[in-house]
Design an enzyme around this catalytic site. Sequence first.
Site, PDB file in Angstrom:
ATOM      1  N   CYS A 136     -33.211  69.241 -36.053  1.00  0.00           N
ATOM      2  CA  CYS A 136     -32.088  69.933 -36.684  1.00  0.00           C
ATOM      3  C   CYS A 136     -31.419  69.142 -37.793  1.00  0.00           C
ATOM      4  CB  CYS A 136     -31.044  70.278 -35.624  1.00  0.00           C
ATOM      5  SG  CYS A 136     -30.356  68.835 -34.775  1.00  0.00           S
ATOM      6  N   GLU A 155     -34.639  76.824 -31.246  1.00  0.00           N
ATOM      7  CA  GLU A 155     -33.213  76.483 -31.343  1.00  0.00           C
ATOM      8  C   GLU A 155     -32.981  75.508 -32.481  1.00  0.00           C
ATOM      9  OE1 GLU A 155     -30.088  73.370 -29.808  1.00  0.00           O
ATOM     10  OE2 GLU A 155     -32.212  73.204 -30.348  1.00  0.00           O
ATOM     11  N   ARG A 210     -20.337  73.943 -28.705  1.00  0.00           N
ATOM     12  CA  ARG A 210     -21.665  73.660 -29.263  1.00  0.00           C
ATOM     13  C   ARG A 210     -22.299  74.945 -29.771  1.00  0.00           C
ATOM     14  NH1 ARG A 210     -24.767  69.151 -28.341  1.00  0.00           N
ATOM     15  NH2 ARG A 210     -26.960  69.265 -28.914  1.00  0.00           N
ATOM     16  N   ARG A 259     -25.151  76.866 -31.693  1.00  0.00           N
ATOM     17  CA  ARG A 259     -26.553  76.661 -32.047  1.00  0.00           C
ATOM     18  C   ARG A 259     -27.202  77.989 -32.423  1.00  0.00           C
ATOM     19  NH1 ARG A 259     -25.194  72.200 -32.546  1.00  0.00           N
ATOM     20  NH2 ARG A 259     -26.202  70.274 -31.875  1.00  0.00           N
TER      21      ARG A 259
END
Length: 455
Positions: free
Chosen positions: A99, A137, A181, A183
Amino acid sequence: MKGECSQTSIQIELPLRLVIHQSKFSFVDLFAGIGGFRIALEKLGGQCLGYSEIDKQAIQVYKQNFISYLNQDEIELGDITKIPELPANIDIVVGGVPCQPWSVAGCLRGFDDPRGKLWFDVIRLVNQSQPKSFIFENVSGLASPKNRENLELILHELENIGYCVKWKILNAYDFGLPQNRDRVFIVGIRKDIEKCQEYNFPESLKVHPKVLDILDELKNIKIVKKAKLDANTLFKGVIPPSRTRFQKDDELNDFFIFSDLRNGHTTIHSWDIIDTTDREKIICLTLLKHRRSKKYGNKDGNPLSFQNFQEIIPDIKLNELDNLVDKQIFRLTDDHKYEFVNSKNMTGINNIYRIILPAADIVPTLTATGAKDYIATVSISASHPEQYKRLFLEKIYKNKQYIPITAKHACKLQGFPKDFKYHEKDDIARRQFGNSVPIPVVEYVAKELLNILRI
């Protein structure tokens, strides 16, 4: 390797999550890390046919938790760029594609970063193996305006190789974890599968434990009802646009930030914790207020000269500025201007950036690089911002009533099971958890997918 989410040391020869019953579906674990995706899918009855990871320390943890003599034939796929093909007859391919290229911390380099190009290896392998479905993800930055064209390209390529594709930003907080969080989750179902277009992402569980509910050190702390305050008291009439969904406009914040570059009602400045006069505080706040003015330069934060200060505070004396240099609050630049010593926001002050109160709804996003975040071990209550800050400094900061976020905490905050054995070195374990996925989110995303696949 050692360490579990629970305090009790469990000695056992086999990995505790090893699936030895008849599996319902198969999956391949790309960018496996320490096994966040795997834990969720095995819980739902999945069997892993192979895993890909290149970080040696992550592989050690992964093997310790999942690989034994009962599944030694499971394929260690290695570097994704060198995988010629995936195992046959896969139901689901999963992975947390690196990421960093899409994150603020990674400077949003996207496909200009070699790690960003790993998406093309993912697409290549999915195209070759044609699994029934996939779940990928990534950080929410992939869906930011700067990266939106890149996200659209990824989605378009996945659709072109035969998949109905949907994506959504999901937050760990909405699935029972007290962590903020966000995502991006991308789910694809092969177009020849009935109702492939009907996948829907899971809704929020509406179960919201607070930080103190999951950390052992905070179990005995009582939640104090917070006072309701008006915007004028909290923000002097102007509510900052940068406030998150976890900051209420009629309540005091659940955290204190140490920064000389901000000035919220729970901001702690260096002049709050160093002995300074009221006059010196005014001078510091003057620099804070005017440092971003374009009148003094084009930087995000500009130093001010003595002459600049004189324009704002006509009776200021040079020795007053120099005294703040001596106290290491200001420093002189090469061109004899004054700026804050603590000139980077995330650096914090005295190695602290943020202290989160135990009754907070969330801790900030756990990251691989780590943050200088701590959790207070006592609670405070106040009816006015000035009283709140004073109580924080007296009861929490000066008495050192706070603890760092450790690997044990990160394990729980990411939803890993109690018996998970993480790396014995805390900094490595925290980095690995920061790189992982929030397990409950994966579980609920996968549940919805299995309903479509009728597995």
